[in-house]
Design an enzyme around this catalytic site. Structure first.
Site: not given
Ligand SMILES: NC(=O)c1ccc[n+]([C@@H]2O[C@H](COP(=O)([O-])OP(=O)(O)OC[C@H]3O[C@@H](n4cnc5c(N)ncnc54)[C@H](O)[C@@H]3O)[C@@H](O)[C@H]2O)c1
Length: 269
Positions: A155-157, A159-160
């Site tokens: 999910v972090y990936v 977002s970035k």
């Protein structure tokens, strides 16, 4: 060149990590005012104490994931400090060492709201003033995770990757319109700030926060379009284009240890 001297610099997430350091460096370069935005009051207090420049700093407690707070705090910041010349979207979060099915709806939404949507909304607020003055700079702190897929941080990936796609598209729009408003997208590898505590990187050294913050400010000053840190990360896209996925997984993911960096991640409490 973007000059920081005599400019108003707004930094989200300036209560900690590279955001706090970039604020100090902007003050050292003669910024008129550094405007600290952060969710955490203790972080804000520690930042202001570290800066020790009450006349040239202002601070606002704000949750950037809340559009109403974002609009209200932006209006207050401009009313109290003047127009924003340089906006650095730096606030970011990561949730746990979790596979995708372990992430809750709340974690998924919050990660996207803080990391991906907030930079867009805040830039949408700041841009009209910059366009009217035909001057200004927006710097968006993405991540190397926005260039490489990675397990246990999907999910972090996401977002970035989102930040990079939006930020660089905005950069092109402004260039095509021959605007003098600049956009710099930054994609650093892991930085030793505590956000990714426990991460292990056997081959690529984890970045020093001070040096990383200096490189980002230099990228802003030099109007860089895109800055991967370290520079070698610019070659990632070349490797992704040239290598079959299975080779890329083996060489970059497993051999270079990228896909196992999160195995011992603990992060902040
Ligand atoms: N640390 C790394 O390894 C690394 C690597 C690449 C990119 N980045 C990115 O760089 C940026 C800064 O990272 P850092 O390591 O300095 O992080 P950090 O955790 O030290 O600082 C982040 C700051 O953002 C603030 N924040 C979090 N949620 C917020 C919200 N909803 N509203 C307002 N403020 C909020 C936190 O209170 C904190 O002070 C982030 O966007 C991060 O994703 C970090």
């Amino acid at each position: 060149m973007t000059r920081i001297k005599d400019k108003n610099v707004l930094i989200t997430g300036a209560g900690s990590g590279i955001g706090r350091i970039m604020g100090r460096l902007a003050l050292e370069r003669g910024a008129r005012k550094v405007i600290v935005w952060d969710l955490n009051e203790r972080n804000i207090a520690a930042t202001l104490e570290a800066y020790a420049a009450p006349q040239r700093t202002a601070a606002y407690r704000v949750d950037v994931s809340d559009p109403q707070q974002l609009s209200d705090t932006y209006a207050r910041s401009v009313a109290e400090c003047g127009e924003i010349d340089i906006l650095i979207n730096c606030a970011g979060i990561v949730t746990g060492n979790k596979t995708f099915e372990q992430q809750t709806f709340g974690e998924i939404r919050r990660t996207m709201d803080v990391n991906a949507t907030a930079p867009m909304l805040l830039t949408r607020l700041a841009l009209p003033g910059m366009l009217a003055r035909n001057e200004g700079h927006v710097c968006n702190i993405a991540s190397a995770a926005g260039m490489i897929s990675n397990p246990r941080m999907s999910v972090y990936v996401a977002s970035k990757w989102s930040v990079i796609g939006w930020s660089d598209s905005l950069r092109i729009e402004l260039q095509e319109a021959r605007s003098r408003v600049r956009v710099t997208t930054v994609a650093p590898y892991y930085i030793d700030t505590g956000m990714f505590r426990g991460v292990q990187s056997p081959l690529v050294p984890i970045l020093d926060p001070e040096k990383t913050a200096r490189r980002i400010l230099r990228a802003i000053e030099r109007n860089r379009n895109f800055r991967g840190i370290p520079w070698g990360f610019h070659l990632i896209r070349l490797a992704q284009g040239l290598l079959p996925t299975s080779w890329f997984d083996r060489i970059i993911g497993h051999w270079a240890g990228i896909y196992h960096a999160m195995d011992h991640f603990t992060g902040r409490n």
